[in-house]
Design an enzyme around this catalytic site. Structure first.
Site, PDB file in Angstrom:
ATOM      1  N   SER A   9       0.833  -1.193   0.000  1.00  0.00           N
ATOM      2  CA  SER A   9       0.000   0.000   0.000  1.00  0.00           C
ATOM      3  C   SER A   9       0.871   1.246   0.000  1.00  0.00           C
ATOM      4  CB  SER A   9      -0.918   0.012   1.228  1.00  0.00           C
ATOM      5  OG  SER A   9      -1.593   1.253   1.345  1.00  0.00           O
ATOM      6  N   HIS A  10       0.303   2.345  -0.468  1.00  0.00           N
ATOM      7  CA  HIS A  10       1.013   3.619  -0.390  1.00  0.00           C
ATOM      8  C   HIS A  10       1.094   4.119   1.049  1.00  0.00           C
ATOM      9  CE1 HIS A  10       0.474   3.514  -4.706  1.00  0.00           C
ATOM     10  NE2 HIS A  10       1.204   4.602  -4.832  1.00  0.00           N
ATOM     11  N   SER A  11       0.298   3.547   1.917  1.00  0.00           N
ATOM     12  CA  SER A  11       0.291   3.931   3.329  1.00  0.00           C
ATOM     13  C   SER A  11       0.735   2.758   4.189  1.00  0.00           C
ATOM     14  CB  SER A  11      -1.114   4.363   3.751  1.00  0.00           C
ATOM     15  OG  SER A  11      -1.236   4.425   5.153  1.00  0.00           O
TER      16      SER A  11
END
Length: 217
Positions: A9-11
């Site tokens: 994930s980007h987070s």
């Protein structure tokens, strides 16, 4: 050791949260988070993805899921450049990260191979059902769903795990009971009359187990 899973994930928080969620339903599966960029900010990191794939590999392959297109691209690039890839292979899946990831984790928990885990992430049958014995008609039973919250994520996961333990093909409202996404899509609420059918050597035992689960508060 079973198929391992990696959530990209980007987070970092999203990836770690999804690992925690999937672990509630698949406690024996190698689940790794690869979220954020190299500095912990929003983005993706090839280094983190590669490290997660290595850690998730238990000898039976690794499935990688990403949240956005660039996460998928990063994962695919990492897999292409691996000098020593896992012997059983790595699959990068462009599937819903939460629903697909949990479904894949349940299939891995049940001992399914990499192909079946990938099919489960897509909402397809995790494995081929047991054939009906001697051409007999399926055993059927209608039960009332008692859980106040209906057939939501946790009881649906319990249903998939229960069915996976029997040599039988089981359907709920005509839907394959081994597919988490298909079961959730039924949207069954408390008080619903649910038709359960089973075929195969363990049909009777599977039917009884599923009925008991649906009738439990």
């Amino acid at each position: 050791m079973g198929v391992g899973l990696v959530f990209v994930s980007h987070s970092a928080l999203i990836a770690e949260g999804l690992v925690q969620l999937a672990a509630q339903m698949a406690p024996d599966v190698r689940l790794l988070a690869a979220g954020g960029d190299d500095d912990g900010g929003i983005g993706t990191s090839a280094t983190r993805v590669e490290e997660a794939i290595r850690a998730a590999d238990g000898g039976d392959g690794v499935a990688v899921l990403g949240d956005l297109g660039s996460a998928i691209l990063t994962a695919e690039t990492v897999v292409e450049l691996l000098d020593d890839p896992p012997a059983a292979g790595v699959r990068v899946l462009d599937r819903p990260l939460a629903e697909g990831g949990v479904a894949a984790a349940l299939a891995a928990q049940a001992g399914d191979g990499l192909d079946a885990v990938c099919r489960a992430a897509a909402g397809e049958r995790a494995d081929e059902p047991a054939p009906a014995a001697d051409g007999l008609s399926p055993l059927e039973r209608e039960v009332v769903l008692e859980d106040p919250d209906g057939l939501h994520a946790r009881p649906a996961a319990d249903l998939v795990r229960t069915v996976s333990g029997f040599d039988a093909a089981v359907t709920v409202q005509g839907t394959d009971a081994r597919s988490l996404l298909a079961v959730l899509a039924l949207g069954l609420r408390q008080g619903a009359r649910v038709r359960v059918a089973a075929t195969g050597p363990d049909a009777d035992a599977a039917l009884q187990a599923v009925a008991a689960l649906l009738e439990r508060r």
